[in-house]
Write a protein that holds these residues in place. Structure first.
Motif, PDB file in Angstrom:
ATOM      1  N   MET A 105     -16.714  -4.822 -83.506  1.00  0.00           N
ATOM      2  CA  MET A 105     -16.460  -5.718 -83.602  1.00  0.00           C
ATOM      3  C   MET A 105     -17.173  -6.633 -83.444  1.00  0.00           C
ATOM      4  N   GLU A 106     -18.352  -6.059 -84.020  1.00  0.00           N
ATOM      5  CA  GLU A 106     -19.943  -7.418 -83.998  1.00  0.00           C
ATOM      6  C   GLU A 106     -19.716  -8.532 -83.191  1.00  0.00           C
ATOM      7  N   PRO A 107     -19.974  -8.120 -81.904  1.00  0.00           N
ATOM      8  CA  PRO A 107     -19.946  -9.021 -81.217  1.00  0.00           C
ATOM      9  C   PRO A 107     -20.887  -9.820 -80.736  1.00  0.00           C
ATOM     10  N   LYS A 108     -20.922 -10.659 -80.354  1.00  0.00           N
ATOM     11  CA  LYS A 108     -22.342 -12.404 -79.813  1.00  0.00           C
ATOM     12  C   LYS A 108     -22.716 -11.651 -79.060  1.00  0.00           C
ATOM     13  N   VAL A 109     -22.005 -11.064 -77.964  1.00  0.00           N
ATOM     14  CA  VAL A 109     -22.521 -10.505 -76.670  1.00  0.00           C
ATOM     15  C   VAL A 109     -22.568  -9.403 -75.938  1.00  0.00           C
ATOM     16  N   ILE A 126     -20.053   1.892 -76.260  1.00  0.00           N
ATOM     17  CA  ILE A 126     -20.674   0.833 -76.744  1.00  0.00           C
ATOM     18  C   ILE A 126     -20.611   1.212 -78.169  1.00  0.00           C
ATOM     19  N   ALA A 127     -20.181   1.988 -78.822  1.00  0.00           N
ATOM     20  CA  ALA A 127     -20.401   1.669 -80.092  1.00  0.00           C
ATOM     21  C   ALA A 127     -18.654   1.320 -80.930  1.00  0.00           C
ATOM     22  N   ARG A 128     -17.587   1.350 -79.911  1.00  0.00           N
ATOM     23  CA  ARG A 128     -16.496   0.756 -79.867  1.00  0.00           C
ATOM     24  C   ARG A 128     -16.741  -0.754 -79.991  1.00  0.00           C
ATOM     25  N   SER A 129     -17.316  -1.492 -78.489  1.00  0.00           N
ATOM     26  CA  SER A 129     -17.961  -2.731 -78.680  1.00  0.00           C
ATOM     27  C   SER A 129     -18.742  -3.087 -79.444  1.00  0.00           C
ATOM     28  N   LEU A 130     -19.499  -2.166 -80.166  1.00  0.00           N
ATOM     29  CA  LEU A 130     -20.407  -2.514 -81.453  1.00  0.00           C
ATOM     30  C   LEU A 130     -19.977  -3.405 -82.396  1.00  0.00           C
ATOM     31  N   ASP A 173      -6.659 -16.486 -80.224  1.00  0.00           N
ATOM     32  CA  ASP A 173      -8.301 -16.475 -79.320  1.00  0.00           C
ATOM     33  C   ASP A 173      -8.550 -15.728 -78.562  1.00  0.00           C
ATOM     34  N   LEU A 174      -7.404 -15.186 -77.337  1.00  0.00           N
ATOM     35  CA  LEU A 174      -8.034 -14.918 -76.584  1.00  0.00           C
ATOM     36  C   LEU A 174      -8.694 -12.744 -77.071  1.00  0.00           C
ATOM     37  N   ALA A 175      -8.223 -12.521 -78.019  1.00  0.00           N
ATOM     38  CA  ALA A 175      -8.183 -11.125 -78.768  1.00  0.00           C
ATOM     39  C   ALA A 175      -9.683 -11.534 -79.515  1.00  0.00           C
ATOM     40  N   GLN A 176      -9.602 -12.373 -80.333  1.00  0.00           N
ATOM     41  CA  GLN A 176     -11.085 -12.772 -80.832  1.00  0.00           C
ATOM     42  C   GLN A 176     -11.842 -13.128 -80.299  1.00  0.00           C
ATOM     43  N   LEU A 177     -11.871 -13.682 -78.609  1.00  0.00           N
ATOM     44  CA  LEU A 177     -12.665 -13.052 -77.724  1.00  0.00           C
ATOM     45  C   LEU A 177     -12.874 -12.530 -77.411  1.00  0.00           C
ATOM     46  N   ARG A 178     -12.770 -11.372 -76.706  1.00  0.00           N
ATOM     47  CA  ARG A 178     -12.437 -10.059 -76.400  1.00  0.00           C
ATOM     48  C   ARG A 178     -13.634  -9.357 -77.211  1.00  0.00           C
ATOM     49  N   ALA A 179     -13.106  -9.562 -78.923  1.00  0.00           N
ATOM     50  CA  ALA A 179     -13.798  -8.931 -80.210  1.00  0.00           C
ATOM     51  C   ALA A 179     -15.590  -9.713 -80.077  1.00  0.00           C
ATOM     52  N   ASP A 180     -15.683 -10.831 -79.406  1.00  0.00           N
ATOM     53  CA  ASP A 180     -17.151 -11.876 -79.366  1.00  0.00           C
ATOM     54  C   ASP A 180     -18.107 -11.332 -77.901  1.00  0.00           C
ATOM     55  N   VAL A 181     -17.365 -10.861 -77.174  1.00  0.00           N
ATOM     56  CA  VAL A 181     -17.209 -10.497 -76.178  1.00  0.00           C
ATOM     57  C   VAL A 181     -17.685  -9.314 -75.646  1.00  0.00           C
ATOM     58  N   GLY A 182     -18.176  -8.196 -75.894  1.00  0.00           N
ATOM     59  CA  GLY A 182     -17.806  -7.206 -75.901  1.00  0.00           C
ATOM     60  C   GLY A 182     -17.779  -6.682 -74.346  1.00  0.00           C
ATOM     61  N   ILE A 207     -12.050  10.005 -81.290  1.00  0.00           N
ATOM     62  CA  ILE A 207     -13.551   9.563 -81.076  1.00  0.00           C
ATOM     63  C   ILE A 207     -13.364   8.321 -82.208  1.00  0.00           C
ATOM     64  N   LEU A 208     -13.342   8.169 -83.630  1.00  0.00           N
ATOM     65  CA  LEU A 208     -13.100   7.203 -84.402  1.00  0.00           C
ATOM     66  C   LEU A 208     -12.381   6.243 -84.820  1.00  0.00           C
ATOM     67  N   ASP A 209     -10.874   7.320 -84.387  1.00  0.00           N
ATOM     68  CA  ASP A 209     -10.209   6.231 -84.641  1.00  0.00           C
ATOM     69  C   ASP A 209      -9.820   4.986 -82.788  1.00  0.00           C
ATOM     70  N   ASN A 210     -10.711   5.421 -82.157  1.00  0.00           N
ATOM     71  CA  ASN A 210     -11.001   4.835 -81.293  1.00  0.00           C
ATOM     72  C   ASN A 210     -11.711   3.675 -81.738  1.00  0.00           C
ATOM     73  N   VAL A 211     -12.974   3.953 -82.613  1.00  0.00           N
ATOM     74  CA  VAL A 211     -13.381   2.751 -82.718  1.00  0.00           C
ATOM     75  C   VAL A 211     -13.620   2.154 -83.726  1.00  0.00           C
ATOM     76  N   THR A 212     -12.435   2.452 -84.397  1.00  0.00           N
ATOM     77  CA  THR A 212     -11.745   2.163 -86.273  1.00  0.00           C
ATOM     78  C   THR A 212     -10.898   0.673 -85.544  1.00  0.00           C
TER      79      THR A 212
END
Ligand code: ADP
Ligand code: MG
Length: 244
Positions: free
Chosen positions: A157-161, A151-155, A75-84, A98-103
């Motif tokens: 994960m399709e974060p909520k915030v 920033i792209a790497r966080s995005l 659940d914590l991994a999920q949270l970190r995805a939701d909250v970039g 760079i590509l691997d960082n983002v994928t």
């Protein structure tokens, strides 16, 4: 009224004897862009870090989308995805492209296929203007480019915030705007954002609200226009006199 996306209620935290967060109440709506400013050591980073549980709290509650923060595990991994979160230091994986960082995150946490993750990552790298660097390593990029990758790497994960902790303060001056422009674009696209920054340009262009912290407390909240032209508290006046 829709429920706020991020809610902190009566949040307290100490580091040893230091009461670093003193009964913090903060509520951020979906799509809202909130700037957090205040003197060094006032607790801004610690407050942000509690929201994705990089720091634990001693009392109070934090909810994301109505759900309390999870304690541990998957659940914590999920949270970190939701909250970039984007930090001052870019924190990219140095030995990955760079590509691997983002994928990496989307494949591991969001369970995307490699081909889908790469397709989505390329679109994000294009959105932040670094698609030509996709097959390079972080050290081959400028600081501004690395921060845009972060920033792209966080995005991805399709974060909520998205939380940003002084994202431009480690950058050379000529690179600050290329990062702020990406952030302004995100704000315009409706991303919910909590941004620790003293960049007035960003505050004016993109922020709905300024939260001023001092000594572990939220002292004042106002629109950027109100805050920068007519701060109410003596502490905010004093702070602005030093930075403006
Ligand atoms: P800001 O981001 O506003 O500069 P911080 O949240 O980083 O403030 O820090 C608030 C206070 O907590 C500071 O006095 C800092 O030295 C202290 N602090 C931050 N992190 C830790 C830690 N891990 N251990 C002990 N003290 C800490
Ligand atoms: Mg800080």
């Amino acid at each position: 009224m829709a429920q706020p996306l991020v809610v902190l209620q009566d949040v307290n935290k100490h580091f040893g004897d230091l009461h670093v967060l003193k009964s913090i109440d903060l509520s951020v709506d979906k799509g809202e862009v909130v700037i957090v400013i205040g003197p060094s050591g006032s607790g801004k980073s610690t407050m942000c870090r509690t929201i994705n549980r990089l720091e634990t709290i001693e009392s109070g509650t934090i909810t994301i989308d109505g759900k309390p923060l999870p304690e541990e595990g998957k659940d914590l991994a999920q949270l970190r995805a939701d909250v970039g979160m984007v930090f001052q230091s870019f924190n990219l994986f140095a030995h990955k492209t760079i590509l691997d960082n983002v994928t990496l995150g989307p494949i591991k946490v969001r369970k995307k296929s490699k081909s889908q993750a790469e397709k989505d990552a390329m679109a994000l790298l294009e959105r932040v203007g670094v698609q030509e660097q996709a097959h390079k390593y972080p050290a081959q990029l400028s600081g501004g480019q690395q921060q845009r990758v972060a920033i792209a790497r966080s995005l991805a994960m399709e974060p909520k915030v998205m939380l940003f902790d002084e994202p431009t303060s480690a950058l050379d001056p000529e690179m600050i705007n290329e990062v702020l422009d990406v952030m302004v674009g995100l704000a315009k696209d409706g991303m919910t954002m909590i941004v620790i920054t003293h960049e007035m340009g960003f505050a004016r262009k993109a922020a709905n609200r300024v939260v001023f912290m001092d000594d572990g407390q939220i002292v004042e909240q106002a629109t950027p226009q109100e805050f920068f032209t007519n701060p109410r508290s003596a502490r905010a006046k004093d702070f602005l006199a030093k930075i403006l």
